[in-house]
Design a protein around this motif. Structure first.
Motif, PDB file in Angstrom:
ATOM      1  N   LEU A  57      39.637  39.033  41.449  1.00  0.00           N
ATOM      2  CA  LEU A  57      38.538  39.480  40.683  1.00  0.00           C
ATOM      3  C   LEU A  57      38.537  39.422  39.478  1.00  0.00           C
ATOM      4  O   LEU A  57      37.502  39.303  38.586  1.00  0.00           O
ATOM      5  CB  LEU A  57      37.790  40.856  41.314  1.00  0.00           C
ATOM      6  N   ARG A  58      39.442  40.250  38.620  1.00  0.00           N
ATOM      7  CA  ARG A  58      39.758  40.289  37.351  1.00  0.00           C
ATOM      8  C   ARG A  58      39.653  38.857  36.656  1.00  0.00           C
ATOM      9  O   ARG A  58      39.326  38.581  35.539  1.00  0.00           O
ATOM     10  CB  ARG A  58      40.914  41.048  37.072  1.00  0.00           C
ATOM     11  N   ASP A  60      37.978  36.268  37.539  1.00  0.00           N
ATOM     12  CA  ASP A  60      36.648  35.677  37.844  1.00  0.00           C
ATOM     13  C   ASP A  60      36.462  34.934  38.718  1.00  0.00           C
ATOM     14  O   ASP A  60      35.653  33.815  38.738  1.00  0.00           O
ATOM     15  CB  ASP A  60      36.002  35.279  36.295  1.00  0.00           C
ATOM     16  N   ASP A  62      35.569  33.475  42.533  1.00  0.00           N
ATOM     17  CA  ASP A  62      34.324  33.331  43.273  1.00  0.00           C
ATOM     18  C   ASP A  62      34.848  34.323  44.516  1.00  0.00           C
ATOM     19  O   ASP A  62      35.939  34.507  44.684  1.00  0.00           O
ATOM     20  CB  ASP A  62      33.627  32.313  43.555  1.00  0.00           C
ATOM     21  N   GLN A  96      48.202  36.612  36.818  1.00  0.00           N
ATOM     22  CA  GLN A  96      46.749  36.262  36.330  1.00  0.00           C
ATOM     23  C   GLN A  96      46.978  35.083  35.147  1.00  0.00           C
ATOM     24  O   GLN A  96      47.282  35.662  34.147  1.00  0.00           O
ATOM     25  CB  GLN A  96      45.760  37.172  36.161  1.00  0.00           C
ATOM     26  N   HIS A 153      39.354  28.521  39.043  1.00  0.00           N
ATOM     27  CA  HIS A 153      38.078  27.673  38.721  1.00  0.00           C
ATOM     28  C   HIS A 153      38.327  26.302  39.068  1.00  0.00           C
ATOM     29  O   HIS A 153      38.805  25.808  38.280  1.00  0.00           O
ATOM     30  CB  HIS A 153      37.834  27.957  37.197  1.00  0.00           C
ATOM     31  N   ARG A 158      33.866  25.577  36.435  1.00  0.00           N
ATOM     32  CA  ARG A 158      34.255  26.762  35.319  1.00  0.00           C
ATOM     33  C   ARG A 158      33.144  26.852  34.575  1.00  0.00           C
ATOM     34  O   ARG A 158      32.779  25.965  34.063  1.00  0.00           O
ATOM     35  CB  ARG A 158      35.650  26.475  34.498  1.00  0.00           C
ATOM     36  N   SER A 159      32.566  28.165  34.507  1.00  0.00           N
ATOM     37  CA  SER A 159      31.569  28.169  33.699  1.00  0.00           C
ATOM     38  C   SER A 159      32.002  28.617  31.951  1.00  0.00           C
ATOM     39  O   SER A 159      33.025  28.922  31.581  1.00  0.00           O
ATOM     40  CB  SER A 159      30.500  29.361  34.111  1.00  0.00           C
TER      41      SER A 159
END
Length: 159
Positions: A57-58, A60, A62, A96, A153, A158-159
């Motif tokens: 979650l850290r 990002d 989904d 991460q 991502h 990826r945004s």
């Protein structure tokens, strides 16, 4: 009861970062690592799944990828818990990266891992972008290690 390493192999078992992706070679990756050493018991699995969830979650990821990572961590850790020697610790390293989450789990076992569970490996292969398993002889037993990598991502999202 805290986990302790057996003296004969305490220096050998240590999940080291792998070089699975370009981002894994990022010097800042060590700053984003969480290392857990706990008893190799089924009671520890919910804690390890929770850590994997938090890190995903850290990063990002989904919610589908978070669920996949939780399941992959559970499967990899369960296999090592079953094979680990009685009273031995389970070493887990969660890293991460900018585009991925890497998990390395290791445990000492008195004998090499039994024939790999084909269904378990198939499951891990379908949930992750990369999986590697190793068995290495150490002084008085074997180090079993599983490394997982999941891109958080996937290309184009990826945004």
């Amino acid at each position: 009861m805290p986990a302790t390493l057996r003296h004969a192999h305490s220096a050998q078992i240590h999940p080291a970062p792998t070089t699975l992706t370009r981002s894994a070679r990022d010097p800042d990756a060590a700053d984003n690592a969480v290392e857990v050493i706990c008893p190799a018991t089924a009671e520890q699995l919910p804690v390890l799944r929770a850590i994997a969830t938090s890190i995903a979650l850290r990063a990002d990821a989904d919610l589908d990828l978070v669920a996949d990572l939780r399941l992959a961590v559970d499967e990899a850790c369960t296999a090592l818990v079953r094979a680990a020697g009685s009273g031995e610790p389970l070493h887990c390293r969660f890293i991460q990266h900018p585009d991925a989450v890497e998990v390395v789990v290791a445990a000492w076992a008195p004998q090499p891992s039994p024939a790999e569970d084909e269904l378990g490996i198939l499951l891990l292969s379908s949930l992750t972008d990369h999986i590697a398993t190793e068995t290495q002889a150490v002084d008085d037993g074997f180090e079993l290690r599983t490394s997982l990598l999941m891109k958080v991502h996937p290309e184009g999202t990826r945004s």
